[in-house]
Design a protein around this motif. Sequence first.
Motif, PDB file in Angstrom:
ATOM      1  N   GLY A 194       0.812  -1.392   0.017  1.00 30.65           N
ATOM      2  CA  GLY A 194       0.018   0.041   0.035  1.00 30.65           C
ATOM      3  C   GLY A 194       0.904   1.294  -0.092  1.00 30.65           C
ATOM      4  N   GLU A 195       0.200   2.361   0.303  1.00 31.41           N
ATOM      5  CA  GLU A 195       0.832   3.797   0.422  1.00 31.41           C
ATOM      6  C   GLU A 195       1.361   4.429  -0.835  1.00 31.41           C
ATOM      7  OE1 GLU A 195       0.398   5.258   3.208  1.00 31.41           O
ATOM      8  OE2 GLU A 195      -0.581   3.422   4.143  1.00 31.41           O
ATOM      9  N   GLN A 196       1.122   3.798  -2.084  1.00 25.60           N
ATOM     10  CA  GLN A 196       1.521   4.353  -3.240  1.00 25.60           C
ATOM     11  C   GLN A 196       0.142   4.791  -4.126  1.00 25.60           C
ATOM     12  OE1 GLN A 196       4.527   1.968  -5.163  1.00 25.60           O
ATOM     13  NE2 GLN A 196       5.367   1.883  -3.384  1.00 25.60           N
ATOM     14  N   GLY A 197      -0.961   4.816  -3.751  1.00 24.07           N
ATOM     15  CA  GLY A 197      -1.957   5.457  -4.480  1.00 24.07           C
ATOM     16  C   GLY A 197      -2.514   4.402  -5.736  1.00 24.07           C
ATOM     17  N   GLY A 198      -2.619   5.037  -6.759  1.00 23.69           N
ATOM     18  CA  GLY A 198      -2.792   4.028  -7.975  1.00 23.69           C
ATOM     19  C   GLY A 198      -1.763   3.461  -8.520  1.00 23.69           C
ATOM     20  N   VAL A 199      -0.664   3.525  -7.879  1.00 25.53           N
ATOM     21  CA  VAL A 199       0.710   2.887  -8.648  1.00 25.53           C
ATOM     22  C   VAL A 199       1.163   1.630  -7.813  1.00 25.53           C
ATOM     23  CG1 VAL A 199       3.054   3.414  -8.863  1.00 25.53           C
ATOM     24  CG2 VAL A 199       1.516   5.300  -9.181  1.00 25.53           C
ATOM     25  N   THR A 200       0.102   1.536  -6.631  1.00 25.58           N
ATOM     26  CA  THR A 200       0.506   0.439  -5.892  1.00 25.58           C
ATOM     27  C   THR A 200       0.294  -0.923  -6.521  1.00 25.58           C
ATOM     28  OG1 THR A 200      -0.498   1.655  -3.869  1.00 25.58           O
ATOM     29  CG2 THR A 200      -0.115  -0.901  -3.650  1.00 25.58           C
ATOM     30  N   PRO A 201      -0.575  -1.144  -7.211  1.00 28.36           N
ATOM     31  CA  PRO A 201      -0.617  -2.459  -8.176  1.00 28.36           C
ATOM     32  C   PRO A 201       0.845  -2.807  -8.934  1.00 28.36           C
ATOM     33  CG  PRO A 201      -2.560  -1.271  -8.271  1.00 28.36           C
ATOM     34  CD  PRO A 201      -1.627  -0.422  -7.711  1.00 28.36           C
ATOM     35  N   PHE A 202       1.352  -1.518  -9.598  1.00 26.83           N
ATOM     36  CA  PHE A 202       2.418  -2.038 -10.294  1.00 26.83           C
ATOM     37  C   PHE A 202       3.691  -2.558  -9.367  1.00 26.83           C
ATOM     38  CE2 PHE A 202       0.227   1.408 -12.625  1.00 26.83           C
ATOM     39  CZ  PHE A 202       0.109   1.139 -13.667  1.00 26.83           C
ATOM     40  N   THR A 203       3.766  -1.879  -8.258  1.00 23.73           N
ATOM     41  CA  THR A 203       4.917  -2.380  -7.349  1.00 23.73           C
ATOM     42  C   THR A 203       4.491  -3.842  -7.064  1.00 23.73           C
ATOM     43  OG1 THR A 203       5.339  -0.127  -6.608  1.00 23.73           O
ATOM     44  CG2 THR A 203       5.797  -1.990  -5.055  1.00 23.73           C
ATOM     45  N   ALA A 204       3.077  -4.086  -6.666  1.00 27.84           N
ATOM     46  CA  ALA A 204       2.682  -5.422  -6.293  1.00 27.84           C
ATOM     47  C   ALA A 204       3.093  -6.317  -7.248  1.00 27.84           C
ATOM     48  CB  ALA A 204       1.216  -5.386  -6.016  1.00 27.84           C
ATOM     49  N   LEU A 205       2.777  -6.089  -8.426  1.00 24.06           N
ATOM     50  CA  LEU A 205       3.131  -7.195  -9.555  1.00 24.06           C
ATOM     51  C   LEU A 205       4.667  -7.272  -9.703  1.00 24.06           C
ATOM     52  CD1 LEU A 205       1.602  -8.722 -11.911  1.00 24.06           C
ATOM     53  CD2 LEU A 205       1.779  -6.651 -13.210  1.00 24.06           C
ATOM     54  N   HIS A 206       5.473  -6.094  -9.723  1.00 19.62           N
ATOM     55  CA  HIS A 206       6.776  -6.306  -9.694  1.00 19.62           C
ATOM     56  C   HIS A 206       7.361  -7.208  -8.597  1.00 19.62           C
ATOM     57  CE1 HIS A 206      11.182  -5.296  -9.723  1.00 19.62           C
ATOM     58  NE2 HIS A 206      11.066  -5.044  -8.498  1.00 19.62           N
ATOM     59  N   LEU A 207       6.831  -6.932  -7.393  1.00 19.12           N
ATOM     60  CA  LEU A 207       7.325  -7.862  -6.275  1.00 19.12           C
ATOM     61  C   LEU A 207       6.869  -9.313  -6.520  1.00 19.12           C
ATOM     62  CD1 LEU A 207       6.352  -5.467  -3.125  1.00 19.12           C
ATOM     63  CD2 LEU A 207       8.687  -5.970  -4.088  1.00 19.12           C
ATOM     64  N   ALA A 208       5.871  -9.532  -7.028  1.00 19.23           N
ATOM     65  CA  ALA A 208       5.217 -10.851  -7.244  1.00 19.23           C
ATOM     66  C   ALA A 208       6.315 -11.718  -8.202  1.00 19.23           C
ATOM     67  CB  ALA A 208       3.732 -10.875  -7.962  1.00 19.23           C
ATOM     68  N   GLY A 209       6.782 -11.107  -9.168  1.00 14.86           N
ATOM     69  CA  GLY A 209       7.714 -11.283 -10.289  1.00 14.86           C
ATOM     70  C   GLY A 209       9.157 -11.756  -9.395  1.00 14.86           C
ATOM     71  N   ALA A 210       9.533 -10.793  -8.749  1.00 13.20           N
ATOM     72  CA  ALA A 210      10.667 -10.992  -8.012  1.00 13.20           C
ATOM     73  C   ALA A 210      10.684 -12.126  -6.810  1.00 13.20           C
ATOM     74  CB  ALA A 210      10.973  -9.621  -7.113  1.00 13.20           C
ATOM     75  N   CYS A 211       9.540 -12.293  -6.282  1.00 13.43           N
ATOM     76  CA  CYS A 211       9.333 -13.331  -5.317  1.00 13.43           C
ATOM     77  C   CYS A 211       9.213 -14.688  -5.787  1.00 13.43           C
ATOM     78  CB  CYS A 211       8.080 -13.053  -4.784  1.00 13.43           C
ATOM     79  SG  CYS A 211       7.886 -14.161  -3.231  1.00 13.43           S
ATOM     80  N   ALA A 212       8.784 -14.790  -7.333  1.00 16.15           N
ATOM     81  CA  ALA A 212       8.711 -16.099  -7.798  1.00 16.15           C
ATOM     82  C   ALA A 212      10.055 -16.553  -8.453  1.00 16.15           C
ATOM     83  CB  ALA A 212       7.592 -15.842  -8.801  1.00 16.15           C
ATOM     84  N   ARG A 213      10.630 -15.412  -8.820  1.00 12.16           N
ATOM     85  CA  ARG A 213      11.910 -15.802  -9.416  1.00 12.16           C
ATOM     86  C   ARG A 213      12.917 -16.198  -8.316  1.00 12.16           C
ATOM     87  NH1 ARG A 213      13.155 -10.891 -10.599  1.00 12.16           N
ATOM     88  NH2 ARG A 213      12.385 -10.825 -13.024  1.00 12.16           N
TER      89      ARG A 213
END
Length: 286
Positions: free
Chosen positions: A121-140
Amino acid sequence: MYRTDATRPGAAPASPLRLVRAVHQVFPRGGIRIDDDFSARHFSDLTAAYGRSYRPGLVEGGTGNDFALMARQLVEGLGVPGEDVGAAVVAHATPDLDCRRAAATYLSDAWPHGPLAFGVGEQGGVTPFTALHLAGACARRNGMGHVLVLVLDQASLPYDPGTRLAGDAGVAMLLSTDDGPGPRPVVRVVPGVAAEEVPGELSRLLEPVLEAGPVTVVTGPGIDPPRDLPEGTSGVRPAAKGFPCSALWSALATADLQEERLVLIDRDPLTGDLGVCVTLPGPGES
């Protein structure tokens, strides 16, 4: 606790994830109550700390949907193979309805193997972009087969949030690390972009994408298309208003991603963080 910020996803490596499927749902008014004594104390303390007023009358009937309930229904609609989900990431701009329940806790407990689950959270409408990036990094990093990303909005707030909220809605994305066919979302988050710098930054980021062929550009409320997008950009449509996170990403649930390339763009006016997501063809596509 995992803590991050928008400076993390500065680079855009090849995405380790392909989008298997996405669903979008707008929820009717929920029945979870927030007019009990605990909630009154909680919201009174919360609003006082930020110079706002607790106004319970703003929540019709004193009820709403919390993120755990919405997450459950979205996961059921997505048909997630639970045993294969290594991580579940919840992205939101508005706060959850009830602090006593949490979507991340529900998701971690929803499957017997207890996948890693956390919120962003805490990034307004940009939050999902960061979430998707973190999901990829976590999976990798952890060799996960599938990850789940949930983008959630809820509008039952007993105080004035300073912006118009249209209702409760969510988008669920199931992503895989295998080599099957399907769009691969590539994400960039550029922190601290001043309003006057947005056109130049988007021109730099989008030039190779626009040169590669036709795209559909979907813009969030933080983007002014005539001002911000490169000259001559076609196929532009704004996301629905009043859903600060989920409206933009609902495009993934309705588009034919085997035929249509999408570019999703938004910017948080408070931080200046700029998010761009491009769905790229995966192996097996033309």
